[in-house]
Design an enzyme around this catalytic site. Structure first.
Site, mmCIF file in Angstrom:
data_model
loop_
_atom_site.group_PDB
_atom_site.id
_atom_site.type_symbol
_atom_site.label_atom_id
_atom_site.label_comp_id
_atom_site.label_asym_id
_atom_site.label_seq_id
_atom_site.Cartn_x
_atom_site.Cartn_y
_atom_site.Cartn_z
ATOM 1 N N ALA A 111 52.784 -1.879 1.888
ATOM 2 C CA ALA A 111 51.433 -1.405 1.573
ATOM 3 C C ALA A 111 51.440 0.096 1.402
ATOM 4 O O ALA A 111 52.365 0.790 1.842
ATOM 5 C CB ALA A 111 50.457 -1.784 2.690
ATOM 6 N N TYR A 112 50.389 0.588 0.758
ATOM 7 C CA TYR A 112 50.120 2.032 0.740
ATOM 8 C C TYR A 112 49.281 2.304 1.983
ATOM 9 O O TYR A 112 48.156 1.797 2.098
ATOM 10 C CB TYR A 112 49.355 2.406 -0.530
ATOM 11 C CG TYR A 112 49.028 3.889 -0.621
ATOM 12 C CD1 TYR A 112 49.752 4.735 -1.455
ATOM 13 C CD2 TYR A 112 47.995 4.441 0.138
ATOM 14 C CE1 TYR A 112 49.453 6.097 -1.528
ATOM 15 C CE2 TYR A 112 47.697 5.792 0.074
ATOM 16 C CZ TYR A 112 48.430 6.611 -0.766
ATOM 17 O OH TYR A 112 48.140 7.945 -0.821
ATOM 18 N N GLN B 167 57.250 -0.316 9.699
ATOM 19 C CA GLN B 167 57.275 -0.724 11.104
ATOM 20 C C GLN B 167 57.444 -2.236 11.258
ATOM 21 O O GLN B 167 58.313 -2.705 11.996
ATOM 22 C CB GLN B 167 55.972 -0.297 11.789
ATOM 23 C CG GLN B 167 55.751 1.210 11.800
ATOM 24 C CD GLN B 167 54.473 1.578 12.504
ATOM 25 O OE1 GLN B 167 54.399 1.572 13.724
ATOM 26 N NE2 GLN B 167 53.436 1.898 11.739
ATOM 27 N N TYR C 88 41.382 3.785 1.420
ATOM 28 C CA TYR C 88 42.402 2.873 1.933
ATOM 29 C C TYR C 88 41.790 1.517 2.281
ATOM 30 O O TYR C 88 42.294 0.461 1.874
ATOM 31 C CB TYR C 88 43.079 3.483 3.166
ATOM 32 C CG TYR C 88 43.925 2.505 3.944
ATOM 33 C CD1 TYR C 88 45.118 2.016 3.414
ATOM 34 C CD2 TYR C 88 43.541 2.067 5.212
ATOM 35 C CE1 TYR C 88 45.896 1.108 4.127
ATOM 36 C CE2 TYR C 88 44.311 1.174 5.929
ATOM 37 C CZ TYR C 88 45.489 0.692 5.383
ATOM 38 O OH TYR C 88 46.254 -0.208 6.089
#
Length: 281
Positions: free
Chosen positions: A62-63, A12, A127
């Site tokens: 990023a994950y 995004q 996370y």
């Protein structure tokens, strides 16, 4: 001409930076997806950075699969911690400016007042743990870096809450959304502009900063705003988080205090509704 490397080019934020980049031809922009900059392979990453030789890095990659991270812990930590550690070392050694993107998920969500940069971190899912480890590595390896914590990111690109709501509201007569998780959304286009504004600011002030749009709402209230701007006929109901269990716990309260970034970099932040409306235009 200064060369900006943007990781996570297809995400995004990376996509919004790509849109904005044409307005800043004074920079050479390199948009790297996972084939160009491989965040899940640290050895390969080292060689890729040496080959690209950027002057600035916007680390947007990023994950971000919050629920999958509970069972893919090693992968989450490789991308969100070890890759960040290597990028931070590389940028410090080569005197490269680094803006690294982090998350409100480094907090536990038990506060009742807006979270500032000094608020104690205590992630409640894998996370969040991996992103906090990345922050620590970044600060340890490159004290000149800037970290921006953000929340509830959405965009016309990629997968996000707004696009999911748009789809469901067109497919269904009724949907239910959690009403006891409080925070504020972030329009990725706004954050992308802020990153460029910080880079072009007269001074560079390293450290951690919070950024989201203004407003204090629940996901349910966010969904109502999406319904309003999309002019959808779907009925939207509110439910507690307990009615919608997920593999990873979410913080119940993650409203970010943005005073520091506003004062340090003279940033004007728009209300979440104003930014959401821009996405619908």
């Amino acid at each position: 001409m200064k060369k900006i490397l943007v990781t996570g080019a297809n995400g995004q934020l990376g996509s919004e930076l790509s849109v904005l980049s044409v307005s800043y031809p004074e920079f050479e922009w390199i948009f790297a997806d996972r084939t160009k900059v491989t965040l899940d392979n640290v050895e390969l990453l080292k060689n890729q950075l040496a080959e690209i030789r950027p002057d600035i890095i916007f680390n947007c990659g990023a994950y971000t699969a919050v629920d999958k991270a509970e069972t893919e812990k090693e992968l989450a930590f490789t991308v969100n911690h070890l890759a960040v550690e290597l990028i931070s070392k590389y940028t410090f050694k080569n005197n490269i400016k680094l803006i690294h993107i982090s998350t409100d998920y480094v907090f536990d969500g038990i506060s009742s007042s807006a979270l500032n940069e000094e608020t104690e971190t205590n992630p409640i899912n894998v996370y969040g743990e991996s992103k906090l480890a990345g922050e620590s590595a970044c600060l340890n390896e490159n004290p000149n870096a800037i970290i921006i914590r953000t929340s509830w990111v959405y965009s016309k690109f990629g997968n996000n809450f707004v696009k999911t709501m748009q789809r469901l509201m067109q497919e269904r007569d009724e949907i239910y959304v959690v009403n006891d998780q409080i925070g504020s959304p972030t329009y990725a286009a706004d954050l992308a502009q802020v990153m460029i504004d910080i880079l072009r600011f007269s001074n560079w002030f390293p450290g951690i900063y919070n950024y989201s749009n203004e407003g204090e709402i629940s996901w349910y209230e966010f969904a109502l705003s999406i319904k309003e701007f999309g002019n959808y006929n779907c009925n939207v109901g509110g439910i507690p988080s307990s009615s919608y269990p997920t593999p990873a716990k979410r913080p119940n309260f993650s409203l970010l205090d943005k005073k520091k970034i506003k004062e340090t970099y003279n940033i004007q932040i728009s209300d979440y509704k104003k930014s959401l409306k821009k996405m619908f235009i």
